[in-house]
Motif scaffolding. Structure first.
Motif, mmCIF file in Angstrom:
data_model
loop_
_atom_site.group_PDB
_atom_site.id
_atom_site.type_symbol
_atom_site.label_atom_id
_atom_site.label_comp_id
_atom_site.label_asym_id
_atom_site.label_seq_id
_atom_site.Cartn_x
_atom_site.Cartn_y
_atom_site.Cartn_z
ATOM 1 N N CYS A 138 23.239 53.976 -0.458
ATOM 2 C CA CYS A 138 23.217 53.302 -1.223
ATOM 3 C C CYS A 138 23.607 51.849 -0.892
ATOM 4 O O CYS A 138 24.859 52.041 0.237
ATOM 5 C CB CYS A 138 24.687 53.031 -1.993
ATOM 6 S SG CYS A 138 25.009 52.160 -3.334
ATOM 7 N N ASN A 139 22.897 51.008 -1.036
ATOM 8 C CA ASN A 139 23.580 49.480 0.286
ATOM 9 C C ASN A 139 24.090 48.702 -0.302
ATOM 10 O O ASN A 139 24.170 48.123 -1.476
ATOM 11 C CB ASN A 139 21.505 48.939 0.127
ATOM 12 C CG ASN A 139 21.787 47.704 1.015
ATOM 13 O OD1 ASN A 139 22.646 46.718 1.285
ATOM 14 N ND2 ASN A 139 20.522 47.333 1.425
ATOM 15 N N GLN A 140 25.217 47.758 -0.271
ATOM 16 C CA GLN A 140 26.303 47.611 -0.302
ATOM 17 C C GLN A 140 25.965 45.807 0.028
ATOM 18 O O GLN A 140 27.402 45.351 0.730
ATOM 19 C CB GLN A 140 27.630 48.143 -0.005
ATOM 20 C CG GLN A 140 27.819 48.870 -0.879
ATOM 21 C CD GLN A 140 29.169 49.649 -0.842
ATOM 22 O OE1 GLN A 140 29.772 50.378 0.196
ATOM 23 N NE2 GLN A 140 29.887 49.281 -1.633
ATOM 24 N N GLU A 141 24.573 45.613 0.519
ATOM 25 C CA GLU A 141 24.645 44.160 1.629
ATOM 26 C C GLU A 141 25.721 42.899 0.613
ATOM 27 O O GLU A 141 25.869 41.788 1.187
ATOM 28 C CB GLU A 141 23.224 43.908 1.247
ATOM 29 C CG GLU A 141 22.943 42.268 1.730
ATOM 30 C CD GLU A 141 21.500 42.190 2.050
ATOM 31 O OE1 GLU A 141 20.850 41.125 2.683
ATOM 32 O OE2 GLU A 141 20.306 43.278 1.593
ATOM 33 N N CYS A 151 28.446 50.888 -5.212
ATOM 34 C CA CYS A 151 27.643 52.190 -5.710
ATOM 35 C C CYS A 151 28.333 53.131 -6.396
ATOM 36 O O CYS A 151 29.588 52.900 -7.049
ATOM 37 C CB CYS A 151 27.994 53.062 -4.163
ATOM 38 S SG CYS A 151 26.782 52.457 -2.335
ATOM 39 N N GLY A 186 14.240 46.123 2.677
ATOM 40 C CA GLY A 186 15.874 46.326 2.890
ATOM 41 C C GLY A 186 16.799 46.549 2.341
ATOM 42 O O GLY A 186 18.236 46.209 2.710
ATOM 43 N N ASP A 217 19.149 44.848 -0.986
ATOM 44 C CA ASP A 217 20.443 45.900 -2.219
ATOM 45 C C ASP A 217 19.254 46.221 -2.862
ATOM 46 O O ASP A 217 19.754 46.345 -3.902
ATOM 47 C CB ASP A 217 21.589 45.242 -1.655
ATOM 48 C CG ASP A 217 21.351 43.545 -2.329
ATOM 49 O OD1 ASP A 217 20.606 43.218 -2.256
ATOM 50 O OD2 ASP A 217 22.294 43.479 -2.728
ATOM 51 N N ASP A 273 19.032 52.991 -5.950
ATOM 52 C CA ASP A 273 19.334 52.748 -5.220
ATOM 53 C C ASP A 273 20.439 53.647 -5.096
ATOM 54 O O ASP A 273 21.635 52.400 -4.270
ATOM 55 C CB ASP A 273 19.602 51.377 -4.540
ATOM 56 C CG ASP A 273 20.284 51.518 -3.014
ATOM 57 O OD1 ASP A 273 20.304 52.124 -1.822
ATOM 58 O OD2 ASP A 273 20.606 50.380 -2.535
#
Length: 188
Positions: free
Chosen positions: A45-48, A53, A85, A87, A151
């Motif tokens: 899980c991308n938290q950019e 999440c 790449g 989020d 994601d």
């Protein structure tokens, strides 16, 4: 007597039909269901951009609709990366491409995305005393989430305009305040 009764009946039917139509137009978008959150696998899980999440066992509301669109549709602006790449997950739904964070692009909640009918069209976003044109390139899915395709993020609310950094910059929002902002938008 029969004529006046028939006319009265016809008038009553017309009143009932027009009342029914007005009620239908005034109805709000209501939740369509719920999904149960699943804990994302490690690193999935991308938290950019402070993305949430999914939480194991938490119930998330889903929507198949969004509020009606007007010349000043109220919405919540959120921050998303449309780059590879980022989020935002995979390539954008409208063109199967990734987009630079320096380009003003957005994803709309499912109802506003309207089965891709707004794809690659511009919308006007207004907030903070400024306006910006942004191209719709993706859907912020309000019907599904908490899975690999999304994601491991929860479903979007039904009133989201998920925007690239370029949109936030154009609206003059200080970077420390990026993430959530009340806006209005309209078709350009």
């Amino acid at each position: 007597m029969k004529v006046s009764t028939s006319i009265a009946s016809l008038v009553l039917v017309l009143i009932l039909l027009s009342t029914n139509c007005l009620c239908s137009e005034a109805q709000q978008c209501r939740p369509s269901g719920r999904i149960i959150g699943k804990k994302p696998p490690p690193g999935e899980c991308n938290q950019e951009n402070d993305s949430d999440c999914c939480v194991q066992g938490k119930m998330y509301t889903t929507y198949k609709c969004s509020p009606a669109v007007s010349s000043h549709t109220k919405a919540q602006l959120t921050l998303n990366s449309f780059e590879k790449g980022g989020d935002g997950g995979g390539p954008s739904a409208c063109d199967n491409q990734y987009h630079s964070d320096d380009t003003p692009v957005v994803a709309l909640s499912t109802g506003w995305f309207n089965n891709m009918s707004r794809c690659l069209h511009n919308i006007t976003i207004t907030a903070n005393g400024k306006s910006v044109l942004a191209m719709v390139v993706d859907e912020c899915d309000s019907t599904m989430g908490c899975d690999q395709d999304h994601d491991y993020q929860p479903p979007c609310s039904n009133n989201i305009v998920d925007a690239s950094k370029a949109v936030w910059k154009a609206l003059g929002v200080p970077q420390s305040q990026w993430g959530g902002l009340q806006i209005t938008w309209s078709d350009a």
